[in-house]
Motif scaffolding. Structure first.
Motif, PDB file in Angstrom:
ATOM      1  N   GLU A   1       1.312  -1.480  -0.362  1.00 38.53           N
ATOM      2  CA  GLU A   1      -0.287   0.306  -0.035  1.00 38.53           C
ATOM      3  C   GLU A   1       1.116   0.880   0.407  1.00 38.53           C
ATOM      4  N   GLN A   2       1.877   0.976   0.736  1.00 43.76           N
ATOM      5  CA  GLN A   2       2.943   2.527   0.820  1.00 43.76           C
ATOM      6  C   GLN A   2       3.455   2.661  -0.698  1.00 43.76           C
ATOM      7  N   GLY A   3       3.697   2.440  -1.501  1.00 32.94           N
ATOM      8  CA  GLY A   3       4.356   1.773  -2.743  1.00 32.94           C
ATOM      9  C   GLY A   3       2.911   2.496  -3.561  1.00 32.94           C
ATOM     10  N   ALA A   4       2.260   1.545  -3.243  1.00 34.40           N
ATOM     11  CA  ALA A   4       0.536   2.591  -4.007  1.00 34.40           C
ATOM     12  C   ALA A   4       0.557   3.652  -4.023  1.00 34.40           C
ATOM     13  N   LEU A   5       0.398   4.231  -2.734  1.00 35.03           N
ATOM     14  CA  LEU A   5       0.321   5.275  -2.340  1.00 35.03           C
ATOM     15  C   LEU A   5       1.680   6.033  -2.766  1.00 35.03           C
ATOM     16  N   GLN A   6       2.686   6.014  -3.055  1.00 35.91           N
ATOM     17  CA  GLN A   6       3.730   7.291  -3.441  1.00 35.91           C
ATOM     18  C   GLN A   6       3.701   6.683  -4.456  1.00 35.91           C
ATOM     19  N   ALA A   7       3.323   6.432  -5.590  1.00 43.15           N
ATOM     20  CA  ALA A   7       3.108   6.219  -6.576  1.00 43.15           C
ATOM     21  C   ALA A   7       1.966   7.156  -7.177  1.00 43.15           C
ATOM     22  N   ALA A   8       0.928   7.173  -6.928  1.00 45.19           N
ATOM     23  CA  ALA A   8      -0.322   7.816  -7.113  1.00 45.19           C
ATOM     24  C   ALA A   8       0.604   9.206  -6.724  1.00 45.19           C
TER      25      ALA A   8
END
Length: 186
Positions: A1-8
């Protein structure tokens, strides 16, 4: 989830941003970078700038050398550059790069941002042109000198333009004054 948030978060930013590892290999970019250079991230992630064909050879070598130097020294650079986007237009840009460290203290690579400042630079040139023209009007120079300065200023904005100024009498008939230094004499 952290990676998805950073990408967004990265994709939500309006300026082109890229991330390179300590070996100068691209490891990420945002959607604005993809749009600016008309390239999908999948096509260049895992490559160095030397392997990208959307930039001229000389620019690729210069970017690569600067990236290697920055990574070896650490820190941050900010410079004004001219870079051509995918639409073929050269843009004046503020090019900022900064190294970063991983949580264990090892060098992680660098993050780069490209901010298009073309309109700001154009506004600065326009203000200089306006100021020069007003200064000439306030001095005791000839009308021809003022008109020639105006023509030169207009042509400076776009080297492909050829400008002329023709002044007529109040009836619109005879040419009272004309300047066209860049046009053929015929």
């Amino acid at each position: 989830e952290q990676g998805a948030l950073q990408a967004a978060l990265l994709d939500a930013l309006p300026n082109p941003i890229f991330v390179k590892g300590p070996d100068t290999v691209f490891i990420a970019c945002n959607a604005a970078y993809e749009r600016a250079f008309n390239i999908r991230r999948e096509a260049f992630i895992g490559k160095t700038v030397l392997q990208l064909d959307y930039l001229p050879d000389e620019a690729r070598r210069a970017f690569q050398d600067a990236d290697q130097r920055l990574i070896s020294e650490g820190g941050e650079t900010v410079e004004e550059i001219t870079i051509t986007y995918a639409d073929g237009r050269a843009r004046q840009a503020l090019y900022q790069r900064q190294t970063f460290r991983l949580s264990d203290g090892r060098l992680g690579g660098l993050i780069g941002t490209i901010i298009d400042i073309s309109e700001m630079k154009r506004a600065e040139r326009l203000e200089k042109f306006r100021s020069r023209t007003l200064e000439l009007l306030a001095t005791d120079v000839s009308l021809e000198t003022i008109l020639l300065a105006i023509v030169a200023g207009v042509e400076e904005f776009d080297p492909e333009l050829r400008c002329s100024i023709s002044l007529s009498d109040s009836g619109g008939r005879a040419h009272a004054q004309a300047v066209a230094p860049s046009l053929p004499a015929d």
